[in-house]
Design an enzyme around this catalytic site. Sequence first.
Site, PDB file in Angstrom:
ATOM      1  N   CYS A   2      33.861 -24.177 -20.159  1.00 33.16           N
ATOM      2  CA  CYS A   2      34.544 -24.008 -19.061  1.00 33.16           C
ATOM      3  C   CYS A   2      34.287 -23.006 -18.347  1.00 33.16           C
ATOM      4  CB  CYS A   2      35.946 -24.296 -19.243  1.00 33.16           C
ATOM      5  SG  CYS A   2      36.530 -26.101 -20.313  1.00 33.16           S
ATOM      6  N   ARG A  49      36.597 -26.920 -14.548  1.00 32.23           N
ATOM      7  CA  ARG A  49      37.208 -28.215 -16.467  1.00 32.23           C
ATOM      8  C   ARG A  49      36.285 -28.242 -16.665  1.00 32.23           C
ATOM      9  NH1 ARG A  49      40.313 -31.750 -18.653  1.00 32.23           N
ATOM     10  NH2 ARG A  49      39.945 -32.210 -20.457  1.00 32.23           N
ATOM     11  N   LEU A  50      35.346 -28.956 -17.809  1.00 37.36           N
ATOM     12  CA  LEU A  50      34.051 -29.456 -18.157  1.00 37.36           C
ATOM     13  C   LEU A  50      35.211 -30.811 -19.158  1.00 37.36           C
ATOM     14  CD1 LEU A  50      31.403 -30.374 -18.307  1.00 37.36           C
ATOM     15  CD2 LEU A  50      31.140 -29.192 -20.508  1.00 37.36           C
ATOM     16  N   ALA A  51      35.523 -31.200 -18.587  1.00 40.34           N
ATOM     17  CA  ALA A  51      36.731 -32.672 -19.713  1.00 40.34           C
ATOM     18  C   ALA A  51      35.931 -32.266 -21.103  1.00 40.34           C
ATOM     19  CB  ALA A  51      37.082 -33.172 -19.059  1.00 40.34           C
ATOM     20  N   ASN A  75      38.104 -20.496 -22.781  1.00 42.91           N
ATOM     21  CA  ASN A  75      36.574 -20.634 -22.589  1.00 42.91           C
ATOM     22  C   ASN A  75      36.378 -21.238 -24.122  1.00 42.91           C
ATOM     23  OD1 ASN A  75      33.883 -22.449 -22.204  1.00 42.91           O
ATOM     24  ND2 ASN A  75      33.181 -19.752 -21.347  1.00 42.91           N
ATOM     25  N   GLY A  76      36.018 -22.517 -24.725  1.00 44.07           N
ATOM     26  CA  GLY A  76      35.924 -22.302 -25.971  1.00 44.07           C
ATOM     27  C   GLY A  76      36.119 -23.900 -26.566  1.00 44.07           C
ATOM     28  N   GLU A  77      35.778 -23.990 -27.930  1.00 45.17           N
ATOM     29  CA  GLU A  77      36.007 -24.770 -29.093  1.00 45.17           C
ATOM     30  C   GLU A  77      36.894 -24.804 -29.882  1.00 45.17           C
ATOM     31  OE1 GLU A  77      32.792 -25.227 -27.687  1.00 45.17           O
ATOM     32  OE2 GLU A  77      33.015 -25.740 -26.214  1.00 45.17           O
ATOM     33  N   THR A 338      11.851 -11.086 -22.255  1.00 40.21           N
ATOM     34  CA  THR A 338      11.772 -12.227 -22.961  1.00 40.21           C
ATOM     35  C   THR A 338      12.543 -13.482 -22.633  1.00 40.21           C
ATOM     36  OG1 THR A 338      11.160 -13.383 -25.719  1.00 40.21           O
ATOM     37  CG2 THR A 338      13.061 -11.618 -24.847  1.00 40.21           C
ATOM     38  N   ARG A 341      11.513 -15.479 -19.509  1.00 38.47           N
ATOM     39  CA  ARG A 341      10.463 -16.533 -19.942  1.00 38.47           C
ATOM     40  C   ARG A 341      10.810 -17.378 -20.925  1.00 38.47           C
ATOM     41  NH1 ARG A 341       6.799 -12.480 -22.885  1.00 38.47           N
ATOM     42  NH2 ARG A 341       5.901 -11.446 -21.322  1.00 38.47           N
ATOM     43  N   GLY A 365      19.567 -24.727 -31.674  1.00 36.31           N
ATOM     44  CA  GLY A 365      19.374 -24.205 -32.350  1.00 36.31           C
ATOM     45  C   GLY A 365      18.703 -23.097 -32.712  1.00 36.31           C
TER      46      GLY A 365
END
Length: 562
Positions: A2, A49-51, A75-77, A338, A341, A365
Amino acid sequence: MCGIWALFGSDECLSVQCLSAMKIAHRGPDAFRFENVNGFTNCCFGFHRLAVVDQLYGMQPIRVKKFPYLWLCYNGEIYNFKQLQKQFGFEYQTLVDGEVILHLYNRGGIEQTASMLDGVFAFILLDTANRKVFLARDTYGVRPLFKVLTDDGFLGVCSEAKGLINLKHSTSLCFKVEPFLPGHYEVLDLKPSGKVASVELVKFHSYKDEPLHAACDTVETLPSGSFDLETVKSNIRILFENAVRKRLMAHRRIGCLLSGGLDSSLVAAVLLKLMKEANVNYPLQTFAIGMENSPDLLAARKVAAHIGSEHHEVVFNSEEGIQAIEEVIFSLETYDITTVRASIGMYLVSKYIRKKTDSVVIFSGEGSDELTQGYIYFHKAPSAEEAAEESERLLKELYLFDVLRADRTTAAHGLELRVPFLDHRFTSYYLSLPAELRIPKNGIEKYLLRQSFEDSNLLPKEILWRPKEAFSDGIASVKKSWFSILQDYIDQQVDDLLLEKAAEKYPFNPPKTKESYYYRQIFEKHYPGRSNWLPHYWMPRWVKATDPSARTLKHYKSATQE
Protein backbone atom coordinates in the site's frame (compact mmCIF):
# COMPACT_ATOMS: atom_id res chain seq x y z
CA MET A 1 1.46 -3.45 -0.52
CA CYS A 2 0.00 0.00 0.00
CA GLY A 3 0.96 3.65 0.11
CA ILE A 4 0.96 5.39 3.49
CA TRP A 5 1.25 9.12 4.14
CA ALA A 6 0.78 11.24 7.25
CA LEU A 7 1.33 14.79 8.44
CA PHE A 8 1.57 16.15 11.99
CA GLY A 9 1.59 19.86 12.76
CA SER A 10 1.02 21.20 9.26
CA ASP A 11 0.88 25.01 8.97
CA GLU A 12 -0.58 24.84 5.49
CA CYS A 13 -4.10 23.97 4.39
CA LEU A 14 -4.43 20.16 4.46
CA SER A 15 -6.53 20.10 1.30
CA VAL A 16 -3.50 21.54 -0.54
CA GLN A 17 -0.97 19.34 1.26
CA CYS A 18 -2.92 16.17 0.43
CA LEU A 19 -2.09 16.66 -3.26
CA SER A 20 1.36 15.32 -2.30
CA ALA A 21 -0.28 12.10 -1.11
CA MET A 22 -1.50 11.50 -4.67
CA LYS A 23 2.12 11.15 -5.83
CA ILE A 24 2.07 7.58 -4.45
CA ALA A 25 -1.36 6.57 -5.81
CA HIS A 26 0.27 3.77 -7.86
CA ARG A 27 1.00 1.87 -4.63
CA GLY A 28 -2.70 1.36 -3.92
CA PRO A 29 -4.94 1.34 -6.99
CA ASP A 30 -7.99 -0.17 -5.22
CA ALA A 31 -9.04 2.64 -2.86
CA PHE A 32 -7.94 5.94 -1.29
CA ARG A 33 -8.77 7.58 2.04
CA PHE A 34 -7.75 10.91 3.51
CA GLU A 35 -8.64 11.34 7.21
CA ASN A 36 -8.11 14.09 9.76
CA VAL A 37 -7.31 13.27 13.37
CA ASN A 38 -10.03 14.18 15.89
CA GLY A 39 -8.89 17.05 18.09
CA PHE A 40 -5.78 17.75 15.97
CA THR A 41 -6.99 19.69 12.95
CA ASN A 42 -3.48 19.98 11.47
CA CYS A 43 -2.78 16.22 11.58
CA CYS A 44 -3.98 13.75 8.99
CA PHE A 45 -3.46 10.36 7.35
CA GLY A 46 -3.55 9.45 3.66
CA PHE A 47 -3.82 5.86 2.47
CA HIS A 48 -3.72 4.19 -0.94
CA ARG A 49 -4.93 0.61 -0.77
CA LEU A 50 -4.00 -2.53 -2.65
CA ALA A 51 -6.53 -5.02 -1.27
CA VAL A 52 -4.69 -8.29 -0.60
CA VAL A 53 -6.39 -9.38 2.65
CA ASP A 54 -9.80 -8.50 4.13
CA GLN A 55 -11.30 -6.68 1.19
CA LEU A 56 -14.29 -5.53 3.28
CA TYR A 57 -12.68 -4.01 6.40
CA GLY A 58 -9.15 -3.36 5.24
CA MET A 59 -9.22 0.41 4.81
CA GLN A 60 -6.86 2.56 6.86
CA PRO A 61 -6.10 4.21 9.17
CA ILE A 62 -7.11 1.10 11.13
CA ARG A 63 -9.13 1.88 14.25
CA VAL A 64 -10.94 -0.64 16.44
CA LYS A 65 -13.63 -0.18 19.11
CA LYS A 66 -11.41 -1.61 21.84
CA PHE A 67 -8.73 1.07 21.37
CA PRO A 68 -10.51 4.23 20.10
CA TYR A 69 -7.41 6.32 20.87
CA LEU A 70 -5.13 4.36 18.49
CA TRP A 71 -4.72 5.16 14.79
CA LEU A 72 -2.61 2.89 12.56
CA CYS A 73 -1.46 3.41 9.00
CA TYR A 74 0.76 0.58 7.83
CA ASN A 75 2.18 -1.00 4.68
CA GLY A 76 3.21 -4.63 4.86
CA GLU A 77 2.25 -8.16 5.76
CA ILE A 78 2.47 -9.65 9.25
CA TYR A 79 2.77 -13.39 8.70
CA ASN A 80 2.43 -14.47 12.34
CA PHE A 81 -0.71 -12.50 13.25
CA LYS A 82 -2.71 -15.69 13.84
CA GLN A 83 0.01 -17.28 15.99
CA LEU A 84 0.20 -14.09 18.08
CA GLN A 85 -3.59 -14.08 18.45
CA LYS A 86 -3.46 -17.64 19.73
CA GLN A 87 -0.52 -17.02 22.07
CA PHE A 88 -1.89 -13.84 23.68
CA GLY A 89 -5.66 -14.38 23.29
CA PHE A 90 -6.20 -11.29 21.14
CA GLU A 91 -9.76 -10.63 19.92
CA TYR A 92 -9.55 -9.26 16.39
CA GLN A 93 -12.24 -7.05 14.94
CA THR A 94 -11.11 -7.43 11.31
CA LEU A 95 -9.27 -9.95 9.13
CA VAL A 96 -6.45 -7.45 8.52
CA ASP A 97 -3.09 -8.89 9.61
CA GLY A 98 -1.90 -5.42 10.68
CA GLU A 99 -4.56 -5.16 13.38
CA VAL A 100 -2.20 -7.23 15.56
CA ILE A 101 0.02 -4.12 15.87
CA LEU A 102 -2.70 -2.37 17.91
CA HIS A 103 -3.13 -5.36 20.23
CA LEU A 104 0.62 -5.89 20.72
CA TYR A 105 1.14 -2.20 21.47
CA ASN A 106 -1.68 -2.18 24.02
CA ARG A 107 -0.24 -5.30 25.65
CA GLY A 108 3.46 -4.49 25.82
CA GLY A 109 4.39 -1.15 24.23
CA ILE A 110 6.27 -0.30 21.07
CA GLU A 111 9.50 -2.27 21.76
CA GLN A 112 7.67 -5.58 22.06
CA THR A 113 5.38 -4.72 19.15
CA ALA A 114 8.17 -4.16 16.65
CA SER A 115 10.19 -7.16 17.88
CA MET A 116 7.31 -9.64 17.73
CA LEU A 117 6.24 -8.91 14.15
CA ASP A 118 7.28 -11.61 11.69
CA GLY A 119 6.91 -9.95 8.34
CA VAL A 120 7.65 -6.84 6.33
CA PHE A 121 6.26 -3.51 7.46
CA ALA A 122 6.46 0.24 7.68
CA PHE A 123 3.98 1.89 10.00
CA ILE A 124 2.80 5.07 11.69
CA LEU A 125 1.01 4.49 15.00
CA LEU A 126 -0.71 7.37 16.78
CA ASP A 127 -1.72 7.11 20.43
CA THR A 128 -3.88 10.17 21.21
CA ALA A 129 -4.45 9.08 24.84
CA ASN A 130 -0.73 9.23 25.62
CA ARG A 131 0.08 11.82 22.96
CA LYS A 132 2.69 9.70 21.20
CA VAL A 133 3.55 9.01 17.56
CA PHE A 134 5.55 5.89 16.64
CA LEU A 135 7.30 5.07 13.37
CA ALA A 136 8.79 1.65 12.61
CA ARG A 137 10.28 -0.28 9.69
CA ASP A 138 11.14 -3.95 9.20
CA THR A 139 14.65 -5.39 9.60
CA TYR A 140 15.74 -5.15 5.94
CA GLY A 141 13.54 -2.25 4.88
CA VAL A 142 11.58 -4.43 2.45
CA ARG A 143 8.76 -1.93 2.86
CA PRO A 144 9.87 1.67 2.28
CA LEU A 145 9.43 4.64 4.60
CA PHE A 146 10.60 8.26 4.32
CA LYS A 147 10.23 11.15 6.71
CA VAL A 148 10.76 14.87 7.09
CA LEU A 149 11.00 16.51 10.53
CA THR A 150 11.55 20.25 10.75
CA ASP A 151 13.14 22.12 13.66
CA ASP A 152 9.74 23.45 14.74
CA GLY A 153 8.17 19.97 14.91
CA PHE A 154 6.37 19.51 11.57
CA LEU A 155 6.47 15.81 10.67
CA GLY A 156 5.72 14.27 7.29
CA VAL A 157 5.89 10.50 6.64
CA CYS A 158 5.42 8.65 3.37
CA SER A 159 6.11 5.33 1.63
CA GLU A 160 8.09 7.14 -1.06
CA ALA A 161 10.09 10.36 -0.98
CA LYS A 162 8.12 11.82 -3.88
CA GLY A 163 5.13 12.23 -1.54
CA LEU A 164 7.08 14.62 0.71
CA ILE A 165 9.30 16.80 -1.48
CA ASN A 166 6.55 19.24 -2.48
CA LEU A 167 5.04 19.76 0.97
CA LYS A 168 4.63 23.38 2.09
CA HIS A 169 5.75 24.68 5.47
CA SER A 170 6.03 28.23 6.79
CA THR A 171 9.56 27.98 8.21
CA SER A 172 11.23 25.88 5.50
CA LEU A 173 11.45 26.24 1.75
CA CYS A 174 13.43 23.04 1.26
CA PHE A 175 13.60 20.52 4.07
CA LYS A 176 15.53 17.33 4.49
CA VAL A 177 13.68 14.21 3.32
CA GLU A 178 15.42 11.01 4.38
CA PRO A 179 14.79 7.27 4.48
CA PHE A 180 13.72 5.88 7.84
CA LEU A 181 16.30 3.32 8.97
CA PRO A 182 15.35 -0.38 8.68
CA GLY A 183 15.15 -2.38 11.92
CA HIS A 184 14.37 0.76 13.95
CA TYR A 185 11.44 2.42 15.64
CA GLU A 186 11.14 6.07 16.67
CA VAL A 187 9.13 7.55 19.53
CA LEU A 188 7.84 11.12 19.18
CA ASP A 189 5.85 13.27 21.61
CA LEU A 190 2.69 14.82 20.16
CA LYS A 191 2.12 18.36 21.43
CA PRO A 192 -1.32 19.99 21.79
CA SER A 193 -0.41 22.09 18.73
CA GLY A 194 -0.12 18.92 16.62
CA LYS A 195 3.65 19.39 16.30
CA VAL A 196 5.99 16.62 17.43
CA ALA A 197 9.34 16.23 19.17
CA SER A 198 11.55 13.17 18.70
CA VAL A 199 12.23 11.32 21.95
CA GLU A 200 14.32 8.35 20.83
CA LEU A 201 15.31 6.24 17.81
CA VAL A 202 15.85 2.58 18.75
CA LYS A 203 17.26 -0.37 16.84
CA PHE A 204 14.91 -3.23 17.74
CA HIS A 205 16.44 -6.07 15.71
CA SER A 206 19.83 -6.95 14.29
CA TYR A 207 19.62 -9.40 11.37
CA LYS A 208 22.25 -11.68 12.97
CA ASP A 209 20.11 -12.25 16.07
CA GLU A 210 17.34 -14.81 16.10
CA PRO A 211 14.16 -12.73 16.16
CA LEU A 212 12.03 -12.58 19.31
CA HIS A 213 9.03 -13.88 17.37
CA ALA A 214 10.85 -17.19 16.66
CA ALA A 215 9.41 -18.41 19.97
CA CYS A 216 5.93 -18.62 18.41
CA ASP A 217 6.95 -19.75 14.92
CA THR A 218 5.27 -22.72 13.25
CA VAL A 219 8.62 -24.46 12.69
CA GLU A 220 9.88 -26.68 15.48
CA THR A 221 13.05 -25.70 17.32
CA LEU A 222 16.01 -26.61 15.13
CA PRO A 223 19.09 -28.46 16.36
CA SER A 224 21.37 -25.65 17.54
CA GLY A 225 25.12 -25.51 17.84
CA SER A 226 25.62 -28.41 15.44
CA PHE A 227 27.37 -27.53 12.20
CA ASP A 228 27.36 -31.05 10.85
CA LEU A 229 26.88 -30.53 7.08
CA GLU A 230 23.82 -32.76 6.73
CA THR A 231 22.11 -31.03 9.67
CA VAL A 232 22.91 -27.60 8.24
CA LYS A 233 21.57 -28.54 4.80
CA SER A 234 18.39 -29.93 6.35
CA ASN A 235 17.88 -26.78 8.46
CA ILE A 236 18.36 -24.55 5.39
CA ARG A 237 15.69 -26.52 3.50
CA ILE A 238 13.25 -26.49 6.45
CA LEU A 239 13.62 -22.75 7.09
CA PHE A 240 13.47 -21.76 3.44
CA GLU A 241 10.36 -23.83 2.86
CA ASN A 242 8.82 -22.25 5.98
CA ALA A 243 9.73 -18.79 4.66
CA VAL A 244 7.83 -19.47 1.44
CA ARG A 245 4.87 -21.17 3.17
CA LYS A 246 4.12 -18.28 5.55
CA ARG A 247 4.11 -15.88 2.56
CA LEU A 248 1.22 -17.72 0.89
CA MET A 249 -1.14 -15.54 2.95
CA ALA A 250 -3.24 -13.70 0.31
CA HIS A 251 -6.77 -13.22 -1.00
CA ARG A 252 -5.39 -12.22 -4.43
CA ARG A 253 -3.65 -14.33 -7.05
CA ILE A 254 -0.02 -15.28 -6.45
CA GLY A 255 2.63 -15.18 -9.20
CA CYS A 256 6.43 -15.46 -9.31
CA LEU A 257 9.24 -13.73 -11.18
CA LEU A 258 11.50 -16.31 -12.82
CA SER A 259 14.83 -15.42 -14.43
CA GLY A 260 16.07 -19.01 -14.64
CA GLY A 261 18.85 -18.21 -12.16
CA LEU A 262 19.23 -20.13 -8.93
CA ASP A 263 17.36 -17.76 -6.59
CA SER A 264 14.14 -17.15 -8.49
CA SER A 265 14.07 -20.79 -9.64
CA LEU A 266 14.27 -22.08 -6.05
CA VAL A 267 11.54 -19.68 -4.97
CA ALA A 268 9.28 -20.73 -7.87
CA ALA A 269 9.85 -24.46 -7.35
CA VAL A 270 9.20 -24.39 -3.59
CA LEU A 271 6.26 -22.01 -4.06
CA LEU A 272 4.53 -24.27 -6.59
CA LYS A 273 5.09 -27.34 -4.41
CA LEU A 274 3.55 -25.61 -1.37
CA MET A 275 0.63 -24.17 -3.36
CA LYS A 276 -0.26 -27.71 -4.44
CA GLU A 277 -0.03 -28.93 -0.83
CA ALA A 278 -2.31 -26.06 0.26
CA ASN A 279 -4.79 -26.96 -2.51
CA VAL A 280 -4.63 -23.50 -4.09
CA ASN A 281 -7.20 -23.70 -6.88
CA TYR A 282 -5.30 -21.94 -9.67
CA PRO A 283 -1.99 -22.59 -11.44
CA LEU A 284 1.12 -20.63 -10.51
CA GLN A 285 1.96 -18.01 -13.13
CA THR A 286 5.70 -17.45 -13.63
CA PHE A 287 7.13 -14.47 -15.50
CA ALA A 288 10.43 -14.13 -17.35
CA ILE A 289 11.74 -11.13 -19.27
CA GLY A 290 14.50 -10.77 -21.80
CA MET A 291 15.43 -9.91 -25.34
CA GLU A 292 14.80 -12.51 -27.98
CA ASN A 293 16.60 -15.81 -27.23
CA SER A 294 18.31 -14.35 -24.15
CA PRO A 295 19.94 -16.82 -21.69
CA ASP A 296 17.39 -15.91 -18.97
CA LEU A 297 14.40 -16.67 -21.19
CA LEU A 298 15.83 -20.05 -22.20
CA ALA A 299 16.75 -21.02 -18.63
CA ALA A 300 13.38 -19.85 -17.23
CA ARG A 301 11.56 -21.86 -19.88
CA LYS A 302 13.44 -24.95 -18.75
CA VAL A 303 12.56 -24.36 -15.07
CA ALA A 304 8.89 -23.66 -15.84
CA ALA A 305 8.64 -26.89 -17.82
CA HIS A 306 10.28 -28.83 -14.97
CA ILE A 307 8.04 -27.47 -12.21
CA GLY A 308 4.87 -27.21 -14.32
CA SER A 309 3.98 -23.51 -13.97
CA GLU A 310 1.83 -21.43 -16.32
CA HIS A 311 4.72 -19.57 -17.88
CA HIS A 312 4.73 -16.10 -19.46
CA GLU A 313 7.62 -14.64 -21.46
CA VAL A 314 7.98 -10.90 -21.91
CA VAL A 315 10.24 -10.06 -24.83
CA PHE A 316 11.47 -6.48 -25.12
CA ASN A 317 13.77 -4.72 -27.56
CA SER A 318 16.51 -2.17 -26.96
CA GLU A 319 14.26 0.75 -27.90
CA GLU A 320 11.64 -0.22 -25.28
CA GLY A 321 14.34 -0.61 -22.64
CA ILE A 322 15.89 2.78 -23.41
CA GLN A 323 12.50 4.53 -23.51
CA ALA A 324 11.74 3.25 -19.98
CA ILE A 325 14.88 4.73 -18.36
CA GLU A 326 13.38 8.07 -17.29
CA GLU A 327 10.18 6.67 -15.80
CA VAL A 328 12.25 3.99 -14.03
CA ILE A 329 14.53 6.60 -12.41
CA PHE A 330 11.48 8.62 -11.37
CA SER A 331 9.96 5.50 -9.77
CA LEU A 332 13.21 4.42 -8.09
CA GLU A 333 14.25 7.78 -6.59
CA THR A 334 17.91 6.86 -7.15
CA TYR A 335 20.63 7.31 -9.75
CA ASP A 336 22.72 4.30 -8.70
CA ILE A 337 24.11 2.72 -11.86
CA THR A 338 23.52 -0.97 -11.27
CA THR A 339 20.13 -0.33 -9.63
CA VAL A 340 18.86 1.59 -12.67
CA ARG A 341 20.30 -0.97 -15.11
CA ALA A 342 18.74 -3.95 -13.33
CA SER A 343 15.41 -2.15 -12.82
CA ILE A 344 14.53 -1.79 -16.51
CA GLY A 345 13.64 -5.47 -16.96
CA MET A 346 11.83 -5.71 -13.63
CA TYR A 347 9.82 -2.56 -14.39
CA LEU A 348 8.77 -3.84 -17.82
CA VAL A 349 7.80 -7.31 -16.57
CA SER A 350 5.77 -5.73 -13.74
CA LYS A 351 3.98 -3.56 -16.30
CA TYR A 352 3.09 -6.69 -18.27
CA ILE A 353 1.82 -8.54 -15.15
CA ARG A 354 -0.46 -5.63 -14.24
CA LYS A 355 -1.89 -5.22 -17.74
CA LYS A 356 -2.15 -8.79 -18.97
CA THR A 357 -2.77 -11.00 -15.92
CA ASP A 358 -4.63 -11.13 -12.61
CA SER A 359 -1.55 -11.98 -10.50
CA VAL A 360 -1.02 -9.32 -7.82
CA VAL A 361 1.13 -10.93 -5.09
CA ILE A 362 4.52 -11.53 -6.70
CA PHE A 363 7.29 -13.70 -5.24
CA SER A 364 10.91 -12.95 -6.10
CA GLY A 365 14.48 -13.99 -5.22
CA GLU A 366 15.86 -10.71 -3.81
CA GLY A 367 18.26 -10.91 -0.88
CA SER A 368 19.89 -14.21 -1.76
CA ASP A 369 23.00 -12.71 -3.38
CA GLU A 370 23.70 -10.62 -0.28
CA LEU A 371 22.93 -13.40 2.19
CA THR A 372 24.57 -16.37 0.44
CA GLN A 373 27.53 -14.49 -1.10
CA GLY A 374 26.25 -14.79 -4.65
CA TYR A 375 28.03 -11.86 -6.27
CA ILE A 376 30.90 -12.87 -8.50
CA TYR A 377 33.39 -10.64 -6.67
CA PHE A 378 33.06 -12.86 -3.57
CA HIS A 379 35.52 -15.19 -5.34
CA LYS A 380 38.14 -12.47 -4.68
CA ALA A 381 37.49 -12.23 -0.92
CA PRO A 382 40.83 -12.33 0.99
CA SER A 383 39.35 -14.55 3.72
CA ALA A 384 36.12 -16.24 4.82
CA GLU A 385 35.81 -13.70 7.66
CA GLU A 386 36.04 -10.73 5.29
CA ALA A 387 33.50 -12.36 2.99
CA ALA A 388 31.12 -12.73 5.96
CA GLU A 389 31.60 -9.06 6.90
CA GLU A 390 30.89 -8.01 3.33
CA SER A 391 27.74 -10.13 3.27
CA GLU A 392 26.52 -8.34 6.40
CA ARG A 393 27.34 -4.91 4.94
CA LEU A 394 25.32 -5.74 1.82
CA LEU A 395 22.35 -6.87 3.88
CA LYS A 396 22.49 -3.67 5.94
CA GLU A 397 22.39 -1.58 2.74
CA LEU A 398 19.75 -3.60 0.89
CA TYR A 399 17.18 -0.85 1.41
CA LEU A 400 19.33 1.48 -0.72
CA PHE A 401 19.82 -0.95 -3.60
CA ASP A 402 18.18 -4.31 -4.44
CA VAL A 403 15.25 -4.06 -2.03
CA LEU A 404 14.61 -0.50 -3.23
CA ARG A 405 14.66 -1.70 -6.86
CA ALA A 406 12.34 -4.61 -6.16
CA ASP A 407 9.81 -2.50 -4.24
CA ARG A 408 9.61 0.50 -6.59
CA THR A 409 9.53 -1.40 -9.90
CA THR A 410 6.65 -3.61 -8.72
CA ALA A 411 4.82 -0.94 -6.67
CA ALA A 412 4.86 1.38 -9.71
CA HIS A 413 2.36 -1.06 -11.23
CA GLY A 414 0.31 -1.82 -8.12
CA LEU A 415 1.89 -5.22 -7.36
CA GLU A 416 2.92 -6.58 -3.97
CA LEU A 417 6.36 -8.16 -3.70
CA ARG A 418 7.26 -11.06 -1.39
CA VAL A 419 10.89 -12.01 -0.75
CA PRO A 420 11.34 -15.29 1.19
CA PHE A 421 15.15 -15.13 1.15
CA LEU A 422 14.88 -12.20 3.57
CA ASP A 423 12.81 -14.12 6.11
CA HIS A 424 14.07 -13.19 9.59
CA ARG A 425 14.61 -16.75 10.82
CA PHE A 426 16.16 -17.97 7.57
CA THR A 427 18.67 -15.10 7.42
CA SER A 428 19.62 -15.21 11.12
CA TYR A 429 20.26 -18.97 10.85
CA TYR A 430 22.32 -18.65 7.66
CA LEU A 431 24.43 -15.87 9.21
CA SER A 432 25.02 -17.98 12.34
CA LEU A 433 26.87 -20.60 10.29
CA PRO A 434 30.68 -20.66 10.32
CA ALA A 435 32.15 -18.22 7.77
CA GLU A 436 34.03 -21.09 6.04
CA LEU A 437 30.76 -22.83 5.19
CA ARG A 438 29.32 -19.80 3.40
CA ILE A 439 32.09 -18.88 0.94
CA PRO A 440 32.18 -19.86 -2.76
CA LYS A 441 33.74 -23.30 -3.36
CA ASN A 442 35.21 -24.98 -6.43
CA GLY A 443 34.75 -21.74 -8.36
CA ILE A 444 31.01 -21.73 -7.66
CA GLU A 445 29.23 -19.05 -5.64
CA LYS A 446 26.32 -19.93 -3.27
CA TYR A 447 27.80 -23.40 -3.00
CA LEU A 448 26.13 -24.23 0.34
CA LEU A 449 22.68 -23.14 -0.86
CA ARG A 450 22.99 -25.23 -4.04
CA GLN A 451 24.27 -28.20 -2.06
CA SER A 452 21.34 -27.99 0.33
CA PHE A 453 18.81 -28.59 -2.47
CA GLU A 454 20.90 -31.01 -4.55
CA ASP A 455 18.89 -34.12 -3.67
CA SER A 456 15.47 -32.45 -3.59
CA ASN A 457 14.68 -32.88 -7.32
CA LEU A 458 13.07 -29.42 -7.19
CA LEU A 459 15.19 -28.15 -10.10
CA PRO A 460 17.11 -29.56 -13.06
CA LYS A 461 20.81 -30.01 -12.13
CA GLU A 462 21.98 -27.55 -14.82
CA ILE A 463 19.78 -24.84 -13.26
CA LEU A 464 20.73 -25.66 -9.67
CA TRP A 465 24.39 -25.29 -10.61
CA ARG A 466 23.98 -22.50 -13.22
CA PRO A 467 26.68 -19.85 -12.65
CA LYS A 468 25.54 -16.32 -11.89
CA GLU A 469 24.88 -14.15 -14.93
CA ALA A 470 25.46 -10.43 -14.96
CA PHE A 471 21.87 -9.16 -15.14
CA SER A 472 22.71 -7.20 -18.29
CA ASP A 473 23.82 -10.43 -19.97
CA GLY A 474 21.01 -12.61 -18.67
CA ILE A 475 18.19 -10.55 -20.18
CA ALA A 476 20.06 -9.63 -23.39
CA SER A 477 20.17 -11.36 -26.73
CA VAL A 478 23.20 -13.58 -27.30
CA LYS A 479 24.46 -11.17 -29.95
CA LYS A 480 24.75 -8.06 -27.78
CA SER A 481 24.44 -7.52 -24.02
CA TRP A 482 22.07 -4.99 -22.44
CA PHE A 483 25.21 -3.46 -20.89
CA SER A 484 26.64 -2.81 -24.39
CA ILE A 485 23.33 -1.54 -25.77
CA LEU A 486 23.10 1.03 -22.95
CA GLN A 487 26.70 2.18 -23.43
CA ASP A 488 26.22 2.69 -27.18
CA TYR A 489 23.03 4.73 -26.73
CA ILE A 490 24.30 6.89 -23.86
CA ASP A 491 27.59 7.59 -25.64
CA GLN A 492 25.55 9.61 -28.13
CA GLN A 493 23.61 11.45 -25.38
CA VAL A 494 26.45 12.72 -23.18
CA ASP A 495 29.19 14.91 -24.57
CA ASP A 496 32.81 14.25 -23.48
CA LEU A 497 33.09 17.82 -22.19
CA LEU A 498 30.07 17.36 -19.90
CA LEU A 499 31.71 14.32 -18.33
CA GLU A 500 34.99 16.19 -17.85
CA LYS A 501 33.16 18.87 -15.81
CA ALA A 502 30.90 16.39 -13.96
CA ALA A 503 32.63 16.88 -10.59
CA GLU A 504 31.99 20.65 -10.78
CA LYS A 505 28.31 20.23 -11.54
CA TYR A 506 27.73 17.27 -9.20
CA PRO A 507 30.33 17.47 -6.38
CA PHE A 508 28.52 14.80 -4.31
CA ASN A 509 28.91 11.30 -5.83
CA PRO A 510 30.34 12.78 -9.06
CA PRO A 511 29.58 10.64 -12.14
CA LYS A 512 32.69 8.96 -13.56
CA THR A 513 31.13 7.45 -16.69
CA LYS A 514 28.74 8.75 -19.34
CA GLU A 515 26.12 6.26 -18.17
CA SER A 516 26.21 7.51 -14.57
CA TYR A 517 26.12 11.13 -15.82
CA TYR A 518 23.04 10.38 -17.93
CA TYR A 519 21.19 8.81 -14.98
CA ARG A 520 22.21 11.66 -12.68
CA GLN A 521 20.82 14.28 -15.10
CA ILE A 522 17.44 12.55 -15.13
CA PHE A 523 17.45 12.16 -11.33
CA GLU A 524 18.25 15.86 -10.78
CA LYS A 525 15.44 16.83 -13.18
CA HIS A 526 12.89 15.10 -10.92
CA TYR A 527 14.60 15.41 -7.53
CA PRO A 528 16.88 18.48 -7.65
CA GLY A 529 19.32 18.74 -4.77
CA ARG A 530 18.39 15.31 -3.32
CA SER A 531 21.52 13.41 -4.40
CA ASN A 532 22.31 12.52 -0.75
CA TRP A 533 19.51 9.90 -0.85
CA LEU A 534 22.25 7.69 -2.31
CA PRO A 535 25.23 7.73 0.11
CA HIS A 536 27.49 5.93 -2.39
CA TYR A 537 27.34 3.92 -5.61
CA TRP A 538 27.03 0.12 -5.45
CA MET A 539 30.44 -1.28 -6.43
CA PRO A 540 32.14 -4.67 -6.10
CA ARG A 541 34.85 -5.04 -3.45
CA TRP A 542 38.44 -6.39 -3.63
CA VAL A 543 38.81 -5.50 -7.31
CA LYS A 544 39.72 -2.27 -9.08
CA ALA A 545 36.29 -1.52 -10.50
CA THR A 546 35.00 1.66 -12.12
CA ASP A 547 31.76 -0.04 -13.15
CA PRO A 548 29.45 -2.25 -11.07
CA SER A 549 28.78 -4.73 -13.89
CA ALA A 550 30.00 -8.29 -13.36
CA ARG A 551 31.13 -8.17 -17.01
CA THR A 552 34.07 -6.03 -15.92
CA LEU A 553 35.39 -8.67 -13.48
CA LYS A 554 38.05 -11.12 -14.60
CA HIS A 555 36.33 -14.09 -12.98
CA TYR A 556 33.23 -13.48 -15.09
CA LYS A 557 32.95 -15.05 -18.52
CA SER A 558 29.67 -14.66 -20.35
CA ALA A 559 28.47 -17.18 -22.91
CA THR A 560 29.44 -14.74 -25.67
CA GLN A 561 33.08 -14.83 -24.57
CA GLU A 562 33.49 -18.57 -24.22
